[in-house]
Design a protein around this motif. Structure first.
Motif, PDB file in Angstrom:
ATOM      1  N   GLU A  92       2.146   2.484   2.435  1.00 51.12           N
ATOM      2  CA  GLU A  92       1.957   3.076   3.882  1.00 51.12           C
ATOM      3  C   GLU A  92       2.585   2.453   5.131  1.00 51.12           C
ATOM      4  OE1 GLU A  92      -2.750   4.137   4.741  1.00 51.12           O
ATOM      5  OE2 GLU A  92      -2.122   2.163   6.126  1.00 51.12           O
ATOM      6  N   LYS A 101       0.677  -1.348   0.207  1.00 48.79           N
ATOM      7  CA  LYS A 101      -0.254   0.022   0.291  1.00 48.79           C
ATOM      8  C   LYS A 101       0.383   1.505  -0.470  1.00 48.79           C
ATOM      9  CE  LYS A 101      -4.208  -1.832   1.763  1.00 48.79           C
ATOM     10  NZ  LYS A 101      -4.429  -1.154   3.676  1.00 48.79           N
ATOM     11  N   LYS A 142       1.288   7.529   3.771  1.00 47.62           N
ATOM     12  CA  LYS A 142       1.018   7.178   2.705  1.00 47.62           C
ATOM     13  C   LYS A 142       2.080   8.067   1.684  1.00 47.62           C
ATOM     14  CE  LYS A 142      -2.984   3.962   1.655  1.00 47.62           C
ATOM     15  NZ  LYS A 142      -3.616   3.886   0.649  1.00 47.62           N
TER      16      LYS A 142
END
Length: 406
Positions: free
Chosen positions: A136, A134, A146
């Motif tokens: 993240e 992701k 992010k």
């Protein structure tokens, strides 16, 4: 790109400088608050200092000491048993070989990153989770951030490699520890024999004390404009040190002197001038076969943690940053997820053979460990097929042959 970096050590700050120089937005997330900067000395060889010169690093304020020789002295007799001339290093390799107080090097990089290039550093932000797919990172306060790209530069004790690289390579203790301390050279020179060894008129550099009978090895070198002497005594880990964690566990002068039983009074004098003694356990890790996962790239000790025998830990971190500056220059790189993946793959193909080979060669030292030699041979051939200098022992870490190899 909008880039996040975990860790504001040498690797993280260097990466931030490199990426800001080519126009990317960079924020560093650092778990500490920089309240009490501590550390010993660190040596950077020409492969790293060349890059710092290109960045206009302020060497004058960092106060490094240039190394012109390496001397080997018997710890009992103080006889000079070997000497390596380093006076031609700068001319041969295009930059200096020198030692910094780690705090001074760190401060110089931080001033360059924040002051000249406007890098944002968020302190007190400890990462607790990474989702490489992701892109993240989760922080201790529950915040999830992010970025287009993340760089992990949180050091050899990082807990995130399994999450990022999908491989788990344990860090193992080799049965050795290091007492380390800094002593003022003005006090050291009050001993007549020490005054001769560290005569200011002599070329500066390493002085290693050793004794084949006791297997003692103590490495010393000056830093901070030759006002301090950095000392590191390698020894078999003692029971009271078995629980020492990190780099800054306390020890005592008596513990060091116990290891120096039989050594010259001049050698013991180095210990008695220290305000405090620290101890850390020497550990090592096999090379990772990857250095990125998703949009997260691992650099420095995070991915290629190595023993200090060839002074390449900090140098490889700065080299990593130099590679980032070239590979992610907008003149040749236009960001997209696909382009990022391709460029990270290129970084890995370019850097892993060099960093892994350096890591393995640094891990074998007759004075520290020759453990797992057969496995090490297999490891090194996964990354490097060329000739190895006097493998597996290697030449003296600063011999001409090994300098040419690096």
């Amino acid at each position: 790109m909008d880039i996040g970096i975990i860790g504001a050590g040498i690797a993280g700050l260097s990466a931030a400088i490199a990426l800001r120089r080519i126009g990317h937005n960079v924020t560093i997330f650092e778990k500490s608050c920089f309240k009490n900067e501590i550390g010993a000395a660190i040596t950077l060889t020409p492969n790293a200092n060349r890059i710092l010169e290109r960045w206009n690093f302020d060497f004058e304020k960092a106060r490094p000491v240039d190394f012109m020789q390496y001397r080997y002295l018997h710890s009992e007799t103080l006889e000079v048993c070997g000497r390596e001339d380093l006076s031609g290093v700068q001319e041969r390799y295009g930059s200096r070989m020198c030692a910094y107080h780690r705090v001074d090097l760190h401060e110089g990089l931080r001033v360059l990153a924040e002051g000249e290039w406007g890098v944002g550093i968020r302190l007190g932000c400890a990462a607790v989770g990474v989702d490489a797919d992701k892109g993240e990172v989760e922080f201790i306060n529950g915040e999830k951030v992010k970025k287009d790209m993340w760089i992990m530069a949180d050091g050899c004790h990082t807990p995130f490699l399994p999450q990022i690289l999908k491989e788990s390579i344990p860090t193992t203790h080799i049965g050795k520890s290091v007492y380390r301390w800094l002593s003022p050279l003005s006090l050291i020179r009050t001993n007549p024999q020490c005054a001769q060894i560290w005569d200011p008129s002599l070329p500066s550099g390493f002085v290693t004390f050793f004794n084949p009978r006791t297997a003692i090895m103590m490495v010393t070198y000056p830093c901070r404009n030759s006002t301090l002497l950095n000392c590191a005594l390698f020894h078999t880990t003692r029971p009271e040190e078995s629980n020492a964690e990190g780099w800054h566990s306390n020890s005592t002068h008596d513990h060091v002197l116990r290891e120096l039983d039989g050594a010259s009074a001049a050698v013991k004098h180095l210990v008695l001038q220290a305000e405090q003694i620290k101890v850390y356990k020497v550990t090592q890790r096999r090379p990772s076969t990857k250095c990125y996962g998703g949009n997260v790239l691992c650099i420095g000790d995070t991915v290629h943690y190595m023993l200090p025998s060839h002074a390449q830990g900090g140098a490889m971190a700065v080299e990593d940053a130099g590679a980032l500056e070239i590979l992610f220059d907008p003149k040749t790189y236009t960001h997209s997820p696909a382009a990022l993946s391709k460029r990270l793959s290129t970084f890995e193909k370019l850097r892993l053979p060099r960093t892994a080979t350096t890591q393995i060669m640094s891990s074998l030292n007759p004075n520290l460990t020759m453990e797992g030699l057969e496995r090490q041979v297999g490891d090194i051939r996964r990354f490097y097929a060329g000739e190895l200098v006097d493998w597996p022992r290697g030449c003296g870490p600063w011999s001409e042959a090994i300098r040419e190899f690096w």
